[in-house]
Design an enzyme around this catalytic site. Sequence first.
Site, PDB file in Angstrom:
ATOM      1  N   PRO A 101       0.772  -1.271  -0.008  1.00 43.53           N
ATOM      2  CA  PRO A 101       0.098   0.082   0.025  1.00 43.53           C
ATOM      3  C   PRO A 101       0.783   1.395  -0.065  1.00 43.53           C
ATOM      4  O   PRO A 101       1.816   1.287   0.478  1.00 43.53           O
ATOM      5  CB  PRO A 101      -0.754  -0.266   1.364  1.00 43.53           C
ATOM      6  CG  PRO A 101      -0.146  -1.048   2.073  1.00 43.53           C
ATOM      7  CD  PRO A 101       0.651  -2.038   1.219  1.00 43.53           C
ATOM      8  N   ASP A 102       0.411   2.593  -0.583  1.00 45.58           N
ATOM      9  CA  ASP A 102       1.030   3.755  -0.408  1.00 45.58           C
ATOM     10  C   ASP A 102       0.437   4.405   0.705  1.00 45.58           C
ATOM     11  O   ASP A 102      -0.138   3.783   1.610  1.00 45.58           O
ATOM     12  CB  ASP A 102       0.945   4.251  -1.911  1.00 45.58           C
ATOM     13  CG  ASP A 102      -0.526   4.742  -1.927  1.00 45.58           C
ATOM     14  OD1 ASP A 102      -1.397   4.536  -1.230  1.00 45.58           O
ATOM     15  OD2 ASP A 102      -0.823   5.469  -3.353  1.00 45.58           O
ATOM     16  N   PHE A 103       1.015   5.790   0.626  1.00 47.18           N
ATOM     17  CA  PHE A 103       0.727   6.343   2.088  1.00 47.18           C
ATOM     18  C   PHE A 103      -1.032   7.029   2.115  1.00 47.18           C
ATOM     19  O   PHE A 103      -1.448   6.852   2.953  1.00 47.18           O
ATOM     20  CB  PHE A 103       1.578   7.367   2.375  1.00 47.18           C
ATOM     21  CG  PHE A 103       2.559   6.870   3.339  1.00 47.18           C
ATOM     22  CD1 PHE A 103       2.530   5.611   3.802  1.00 47.18           C
ATOM     23  CD2 PHE A 103       3.841   7.703   3.543  1.00 47.18           C
ATOM     24  CE1 PHE A 103       3.704   5.184   4.690  1.00 47.18           C
ATOM     25  CE2 PHE A 103       4.803   7.154   4.293  1.00 47.18           C
ATOM     26  CZ  PHE A 103       4.673   5.892   4.946  1.00 47.18           C
ATOM     27  N   ARG A 104      -1.091   7.493   0.808  1.00 46.38           N
ATOM     28  CA  ARG A 104      -2.117   8.467   0.839  1.00 46.38           C
ATOM     29  C   ARG A 104      -3.499   8.268  -0.146  1.00 46.38           C
ATOM     30  O   ARG A 104      -4.505   8.805  -0.011  1.00 46.38           O
ATOM     31  CB  ARG A 104      -1.619   9.868   0.339  1.00 46.38           C
ATOM     32  CG  ARG A 104      -0.860  10.416   1.004  1.00 46.38           C
ATOM     33  CD  ARG A 104      -0.261  11.878   0.523  1.00 46.38           C
ATOM     34  NE  ARG A 104       0.799  12.541   1.595  1.00 46.38           N
ATOM     35  CZ  ARG A 104       2.128  11.987   1.917  1.00 46.38           C
ATOM     36  NH1 ARG A 104       2.465  11.033   1.190  1.00 46.38           N
ATOM     37  NH2 ARG A 104       2.757  12.404   2.691  1.00 46.38           N
ATOM     38  N   ASN A 108      11.161   4.810  -2.722  1.00 49.00           N
ATOM     39  CA  ASN A 108      10.681   3.464  -1.765  1.00 49.00           C
ATOM     40  C   ASN A 108      11.830   2.835  -1.419  1.00 49.00           C
ATOM     41  O   ASN A 108      12.915   3.211  -1.550  1.00 49.00           O
ATOM     42  CB  ASN A 108      10.111   2.552  -2.872  1.00 49.00           C
ATOM     43  CG  ASN A 108       8.848   3.419  -3.605  1.00 49.00           C
ATOM     44  OD1 ASN A 108       8.221   4.031  -3.008  1.00 49.00           O
ATOM     45  ND2 ASN A 108       8.430   2.809  -4.722  1.00 49.00           N
ATOM     46  N   ASP A 167      11.347  -0.468  -0.715  1.00 47.13           N
ATOM     47  CA  ASP A 167      11.027  -1.788  -0.665  1.00 47.13           C
ATOM     48  C   ASP A 167      11.933  -2.824  -1.667  1.00 47.13           C
ATOM     49  O   ASP A 167      11.487  -4.030  -1.738  1.00 47.13           O
ATOM     50  CB  ASP A 167       9.486  -1.921  -1.461  1.00 47.13           C
ATOM     51  CG  ASP A 167       9.606  -1.085  -2.803  1.00 47.13           C
ATOM     52  OD1 ASP A 167      10.283  -1.376  -3.433  1.00 47.13           O
ATOM     53  OD2 ASP A 167       8.200  -0.880  -3.046  1.00 47.13           O
ATOM     54  N   HIS A 198      15.279   7.066   0.545  1.00 45.94           N
ATOM     55  CA  HIS A 198      14.577   7.003   1.888  1.00 45.94           C
ATOM     56  C   HIS A 198      15.166   5.585   2.614  1.00 45.94           C
ATOM     57  O   HIS A 198      14.581   5.280   3.424  1.00 45.94           O
ATOM     58  CB  HIS A 198      13.238   6.677   2.039  1.00 45.94           C
ATOM     59  CG  HIS A 198      12.712   8.086   1.563  1.00 45.94           C
ATOM     60  ND1 HIS A 198      11.376   8.476   1.158  1.00 45.94           N
ATOM     61  CD2 HIS A 198      13.196   9.526   1.874  1.00 45.94           C
ATOM     62  CE1 HIS A 198      11.145   9.752   0.983  1.00 45.94           C
ATOM     63  NE2 HIS A 198      12.227  10.331   1.257  1.00 45.94           N
TER      64      HIS A 198
HETATM   65  P1  NAD Z   1       2.166   8.864  -1.720  1.00 46.90           P
HETATM   66  O1  NAD Z   1       1.479   7.571  -1.036  1.00 46.90           O
HETATM   67  O2  NAD Z   1       2.153  10.064  -1.066  1.00 46.90           O
HETATM   68  O3  NAD Z   1       1.466   8.880  -3.156  1.00 46.90           O
HETATM   69  C1  NAD Z   1       1.373   7.940  -4.001  1.00 46.90           C
HETATM   70  C2  NAD Z   1       0.778   8.324  -5.383  1.00 46.90           C
HETATM   71  O4  NAD Z   1       0.874   7.106  -6.236  1.00 46.90           O
HETATM   72  C3  NAD Z   1      -0.607   8.772  -5.297  1.00 46.90           C
HETATM   73  O5  NAD Z   1      -0.379   9.869  -6.363  1.00 46.90           O
HETATM   74  C4  NAD Z   1      -1.308   8.069  -6.152  1.00 46.90           C
HETATM   75  O6  NAD Z   1      -2.163   8.222  -7.023  1.00 46.90           O
HETATM   76  C5  NAD Z   1      -0.504   7.057  -7.116  1.00 46.90           C
HETATM   77  N1  NAD Z   1      -0.614   5.921  -7.184  1.00 46.90           N
HETATM   78  C6  NAD Z   1      -1.130   4.734  -6.580  1.00 46.90           C
HETATM   79  N2  NAD Z   1      -1.118   3.541  -7.205  1.00 46.90           N
HETATM   80  C7  NAD Z   1      -0.688   3.798  -8.432  1.00 46.90           C
HETATM   81  C8  NAD Z   1      -0.461   3.020  -9.568  1.00 46.90           C
HETATM   82  N3  NAD Z   1      -0.939   1.746  -9.567  1.00 46.90           N
HETATM   83  N4  NAD Z   1      -0.006   3.721 -10.859  1.00 46.90           N
HETATM   84  C9  NAD Z   1       0.211   4.838 -10.644  1.00 46.90           C
HETATM   85  N5  NAD Z   1       0.238   5.784  -9.507  1.00 46.90           N
HETATM   86  C10 NAD Z   1      -0.274   5.209  -8.696  1.00 46.90           C
HETATM   87  O7  NAD Z   1       3.558   8.137  -1.953  1.00 46.90           O
HETATM   88  P2  NAD Z   1       4.978   9.076  -2.019  1.00 46.90           P
HETATM   89  O8  NAD Z   1       4.908  10.371  -2.931  1.00 46.90           O
HETATM   90  O9  NAD Z   1       5.958   7.922  -2.552  1.00 46.90           O
HETATM   91  O10 NAD Z   1       5.301   9.428  -0.685  1.00 46.90           O
HETATM   92  C11 NAD Z   1       5.258   8.396   0.386  1.00 46.90           C
HETATM   93  C12 NAD Z   1       6.446   8.291   1.081  1.00 46.90           C
HETATM   94  O11 NAD Z   1       6.149   6.906   1.944  1.00 46.90           O
HETATM   95  C13 NAD Z   1       7.577   7.876   0.395  1.00 46.90           C
HETATM   96  O12 NAD Z   1       8.565   8.761   1.199  1.00 46.90           O
HETATM   97  C14 NAD Z   1       8.240   6.400   0.606  1.00 46.90           C
HETATM   98  O13 NAD Z   1       9.436   6.601   1.241  1.00 46.90           O
HETATM   99  C15 NAD Z   1       7.352   6.108   1.717  1.00 46.90           C
HETATM  100  N6  NAD Z   1       6.548   4.725   1.285  1.00 46.90           N
HETATM  101  C16 NAD Z   1       7.139   3.756   0.593  1.00 46.90           C
HETATM  102  C17 NAD Z   1       6.497   2.685   0.289  1.00 46.90           C
HETATM  103  C18 NAD Z   1       7.138   1.381  -0.722  1.00 46.90           C
HETATM  104  O14 NAD Z   1       8.593   1.559  -0.328  1.00 46.90           O
HETATM  105  N7  NAD Z   1       6.708   0.811  -1.575  1.00 46.90           N
HETATM  106  C19 NAD Z   1       5.197   2.100   0.396  1.00 46.90           C
HETATM  107  C20 NAD Z   1       4.539   3.271   1.258  1.00 46.90           C
HETATM  108  C21 NAD Z   1       5.339   4.475   1.714  1.00 46.90           C
END
Ligand code: NAD
Length: 251
Positions: free
Chosen positions: A35-38, A104, A106, A121
């Site tokens: 999952p992402d954050f937002r 990321n 991951d 990060h």
């Molecule tokens: P964010 O959660 O703020 O934003 C994610 C963005 O990705 C959103 O704009 C969303 O619309 C878009 N999105 C989601 N699914 C998508 C898809 N399938 N295709 C295209 N776009 C998609 O993420 P951020 O800006 O990276 O900030 C979050 C922070 O949290 C980062 O600094 C990161 O280090 C950390 N984080 C990392 C992971 C990971 O390593 N996978 C996961 C969660 C958070």
Amino acid sequence: MVYIEKIKESVELIKKSSYIVAFTGAGISTESGIPDFRSTEGIWKKFRIVSYQEFLSDKNARIEFWKMAKELVKTILNAKPNEAHKALAEFEKMGILKYVITQNIDNLHQLAGSKNVIELHGNYKKLICLNCGKRYSVNDVLQKLENNEFDLRCDECKGIIKPEVVFFGEPLPEIELTLANKIATKCDLMFVIGSSLQVEPAASIPRLAYYKGAKLIFINKSSTEWDFMAKITFYEKASKVLKNILDESKN
Ligand code: NAD
């Protein structure tokens, strides 16, 4: 512009550019099950963010963090790179993409085969004792978490164990940030993929590229306040768009 025209236009931009890089965020890995954050299913909907200062000073905040980490680490360990990670790795292999700058933690870009990855990060696989510097692997720690041990202390000195990922309120690694800024200054095309661009200072990297004259292609499921910088904006899944651009670039 309709979708297919945007794909063709993206390939034209690739052909005209000589220093192409990608800047990625959590959104590139959602299709791998992380999952992402937002977004609506985002981590923040379930857990509170523990800041660096809290992690250092408050045992209860650390316990809260490790409960979240237990879930996240298991998810990441089971995740595989998706078509978006693979397309970027293939672009690198083809000599088209110079670097992936990622927010990321991951490790999925590396698993997909990308070699030039700048991790702003950190990486979830590395952990360290903040007192004596002893290193731990993610598997060492996961074992403790599985036993519901959430006050993680160093076996040698009882210091606090911290993942080598950047917490909110913690400075970014200097070498990576400097290199990323250099690349942003130098590139003439940047793909910005799956990032809401709300986390600083990482989000300043696409802005730097833009103000230094690079063209930007945004691929995000939803809009960001920085979309005006993009020459081309896709509101689509990253896997679909990058696969289509890759296929079209081979024609
Ligand atoms: P964010 O959660 O703020 O934003 C994610 C963005 O990705 C959103 O704009 C969303 O619309 C878009 N999105 C989601 N699914 C998508 C898809 N399938 N295709 C295209 N776009 C998609 O993420 P951020 O800006 O990276 O900030 C979050 C922070 O949290 C980062 O600094 C990161 O280090 C950390 N984080 C990392 C992971 C990971 O390593 N996978 C996961 C969660 C958070």
